[in-house]
Design an enzyme around this catalytic site. Structure first.
Site, PDB file in Angstrom:
ATOM      1  N   SER A 140       0.855  -1.196   0.000  1.00  0.00           N
ATOM      2  CA  SER A 140       0.000   0.000   0.000  1.00  0.00           C
ATOM      3  C   SER A 140       0.885   1.239   0.000  1.00  0.00           C
ATOM      4  CB  SER A 140      -0.864   0.011   1.263  1.00  0.00           C
ATOM      5  OG  SER A 140      -1.447   1.271   1.469  1.00  0.00           O
ATOM      6  N   TYR A 153      -1.471   0.204  10.811  1.00  0.00           N
ATOM      7  CA  TYR A 153      -1.647  -0.338   9.446  1.00  0.00           C
ATOM      8  C   TYR A 153      -0.405  -0.004   8.608  1.00  0.00           C
ATOM      9  CZ  TYR A 153      -3.830  -1.008   4.807  1.00  0.00           C
ATOM     10  OH  TYR A 153      -4.128  -1.427   3.528  1.00  0.00           O
TER      11      TYR A 153
HETATM   12  N1  LIG Z   1      -8.875  -1.123  -0.160  1.00  0.00           N
HETATM   13  C1  LIG Z   1      -7.841  -0.297  -0.118  1.00  0.00           C
HETATM   14  O1  LIG Z   1      -7.984   0.951  -0.053  1.00  0.00           O
HETATM   15  C2  LIG Z   1      -6.440  -0.858  -0.168  1.00  0.00           C
HETATM   16  C3  LIG Z   1      -5.385   0.011  -0.487  1.00  0.00           C
HETATM   17  C4  LIG Z   1      -4.095  -0.501  -0.499  1.00  0.00           C
HETATM   18  C5  LIG Z   1      -3.879  -1.821  -0.198  1.00  0.00           C
HETATM   19  N2  LIG Z   1      -4.930  -2.628   0.109  1.00  0.00           N
HETATM   20  C6  LIG Z   1      -4.639  -4.006   0.469  1.00  0.00           C
HETATM   21  O2  LIG Z   1      -5.167  -4.873  -0.509  1.00  0.00           O
HETATM   22  C7  LIG Z   1      -5.516  -6.116   0.093  1.00  0.00           C
HETATM   23  C8  LIG Z   1      -6.925  -6.493  -0.324  1.00  0.00           C
HETATM   24  O3  LIG Z   1      -7.824  -5.484   0.135  1.00  0.00           O
HETATM   25  P1  LIG Z   1      -9.294  -5.296  -0.473  1.00  0.00           P
HETATM   26  O4  LIG Z   1      -9.438  -3.882  -0.870  1.00  0.00           O
HETATM   27  O5  LIG Z   1      -9.535  -6.348  -1.444  1.00  0.00           O
HETATM   28  O6  LIG Z   1     -10.147  -5.478   0.845  1.00  0.00           O
HETATM   29  P2  LIG Z   1     -11.224  -6.607   1.231  1.00  0.00           P
HETATM   30  O7  LIG Z   1     -12.180  -6.833   0.134  1.00  0.00           O
HETATM   31  O8  LIG Z   1     -11.739  -6.192   2.577  1.00  0.00           O
HETATM   32  O9  LIG Z   1     -10.327  -7.911   1.360  1.00  0.00           O
HETATM   33  C9  LIG Z   1      -9.570  -8.201   2.498  1.00  0.00           C
HETATM   34  C10 LIG Z   1      -9.416  -9.711   2.540  1.00  0.00           C
HETATM   35  O10 LIG Z   1      -8.647 -10.059   3.685  1.00  0.00           O
HETATM   36  C11 LIG Z   1      -9.307 -11.143   4.312  1.00  0.00           C
HETATM   37  N3  LIG Z   1      -8.950 -11.294   5.704  1.00  0.00           N
HETATM   38  C12 LIG Z   1      -9.042 -10.399   6.702  1.00  0.00           C
HETATM   39  N4  LIG Z   1      -8.627 -10.955   7.846  1.00  0.00           N
HETATM   40  C13 LIG Z   1      -8.260 -12.236   7.543  1.00  0.00           C
HETATM   41  C14 LIG Z   1      -7.759 -13.326   8.294  1.00  0.00           C
HETATM   42  N5  LIG Z   1      -7.525 -13.246   9.618  1.00  0.00           N
HETATM   43  N6  LIG Z   1      -7.506 -14.493   7.657  1.00  0.00           N
HETATM   44  C15 LIG Z   1      -7.737 -14.622   6.338  1.00  0.00           C
HETATM   45  N7  LIG Z   1      -8.213 -13.626   5.566  1.00  0.00           N
HETATM   46  C16 LIG Z   1      -8.470 -12.448   6.169  1.00  0.00           C
HETATM   47  C17 LIG Z   1     -10.785 -10.825   4.147  1.00  0.00           C
HETATM   48  O11 LIG Z   1     -11.531 -11.987   4.433  1.00  0.00           O
HETATM   49  P3  LIG Z   1     -12.966 -11.967   5.184  1.00  0.00           P
HETATM   50  O12 LIG Z   1     -13.983 -11.914   4.084  1.00  0.00           O
HETATM   51  O13 LIG Z   1     -12.988 -13.241   5.950  1.00  0.00           O
HETATM   52  O14 LIG Z   1     -12.990 -10.745   6.077  1.00  0.00           O
HETATM   53  C18 LIG Z   1     -10.762 -10.440   2.677  1.00  0.00           C
HETATM   54  O15 LIG Z   1     -10.734 -11.594   1.877  1.00  0.00           O
HETATM   55  C19 LIG Z   1      -5.341  -5.935   1.600  1.00  0.00           C
HETATM   56  O16 LIG Z   1      -4.085  -6.473   1.991  1.00  0.00           O
HETATM   57  C20 LIG Z   1      -5.314  -4.433   1.756  1.00  0.00           C
HETATM   58  O17 LIG Z   1      -4.588  -4.018   2.906  1.00  0.00           O
HETATM   59  C21 LIG Z   1      -6.214  -2.187   0.109  1.00  0.00           C
END
Ligand SMILES: NC(=O)c1ccc[n+]([C@@H]2O[C@H](COP(=O)([O-])OP(=O)(O)OC[C@H]3O[C@@H](n4cnc5c(N)ncnc54)[C@H](OP(=O)(O)O)[C@@H]3O)[C@@H](O)[C@H]2O)c1
Length: 247
Positions: A140, A153
């Site tokens: 990120s 974070y």
């Molecule tokens: N969205 C943003 O603004 C952004 C920006 C930069 C980077 N990112 C990074 O991109 C990645 C994906 O994010 P996203 O936007 O796709 O968000 P998202 O849709 O909320 O996906 C997050 C994923 O992490 C899983 N997760 C959370 N806790 C977990 C655990 N203890 N064990 C296994 N899985 C777990 C969630 O599963 P559940 O369905 O079980 O909760 C979900 O599949 C993350 O690493 C995030 O930090 C996101």
């Protein structure tokens, strides 16, 4: 045709991740490809998997259950080679909640950093033995410089970013590559209810950028692309000004 176009098996860690699913869609992998969704929410993974144009199976995966990762990975590779691993598990717990509950901060670090390390290090010997494969790591812009609004974070992402860069160097020449993805603010489930930051993007845009980076054999991709040069300027901002940032 590049190695990744031959993708036969894909592992998505964080099997319900919006960004992860957009990456899967944008990759346009061969129809016979098997996708393994690894996550906590079995029914949601099944629902999302049904919308993918691949053969999909789901496996239980909790990023914080560190003792389970070696076995899970060994079992997955025992069933055949894995060509692409997307490490997308993550939580964005509000800083105020973490300030009030240090154990929750520990869980965030386990989810966003430690679990990636234990899972990917378990996969590395298998990937090395295959002599091919790609690991996509979701870092990120928060990794670049800690902000008081989300510094736990940011700390986890800084650690994950450093881990991914070191891993990429350690795998150099092995046939296995690492693609480090650094999105800015992505409008979607993780950021629901938050006002979009400047240069906000969407999960489909991240998916498209990752697919293009995979095709190009890139090692790092910023989304949007302009965030790379802009974030380099973050380090030039004097700390008294930086700490005034509210978000
Ligand atoms: N969205 C943003 O603004 C952004 C920006 C930069 C980077 N990112 C990074 O991109 C990645 C994906 O994010 P996203 O936007 O796709 O968000 P998202 O849709 O909320 O996906 C997050 C994923 O992490 C899983 N997760 C959370 N806790 C977990 C655990 N203890 N064990 C296994 N899985 C777990 C969630 O599963 P559940 O369905 O079980 O909760 C979900 O599949 C993350 O690493 C995030 O930090 C996101």
């Amino acid at each position: 045709m590049r190695q990744e176009r031959r993708t036969g098996r894909i592992l998505l860690l964080g099997g319900t991740s919006e960004i992860g699913h957009e990456i899967l869609r944008a990759l346009d992998a061969p129809a016979g490809c098997e996708v393994i969704l690894a996550g906590r929410d079995e029914s949601r993974m099944a629902e999302l998997g049904a919308a993918l144009p691949y053969t999909v199976r789901t496996v239980p995966y909790d990023a914080t259950d560190l003792d389970s990762h070696q076995r899970l990975v060994d079992d997955l590779f025992a069933a055949g080679p894995v060509d692409l691993v997307v490490s997308a598990a993550g939580v964005l717990t509000p800083q105020a909640e973490l300030d009030a509950d240090p154990r929750a901060a520990g869980t965030l670090i386990e989810t966003n950093l430690t679990g990636h390390v234990t899972t990917l290090l378990a996969a590395v010997p298998h990937l090395r033995a295959q002599g091919r494969g790609l690991i996509v790591v979701l870092s990120s812009v928060a990794a670049v410089r800690p902000r008081k609004a989300n510094f736990v974070y940011g700390a986890a992402k800084a650690g994950l970013d450093a881990f991914a860069r070191g891993l990429a160097d350690s795998l150099h020449g092995s046939g296995v590559r690492v693609l480090l993805v650094r999105p800015g603010f992505v409008i979607g489930r993780m950021t629901a209810g938050m006002p979009p930051a400047p240069a906000a993007t969407t999960a489909p845009e991240v998916g498209a950028a990752v697919a293009a980076a995979v095709a190009a054999g890139a090692g790092t991709v910023w989304v949007p692309r302009t965030l790379g040069p802009v974030s380099a300027l973050f380090h030039l901002i004097p700390r008294p000004l930086w700490r005034r940032l509210r978000r």
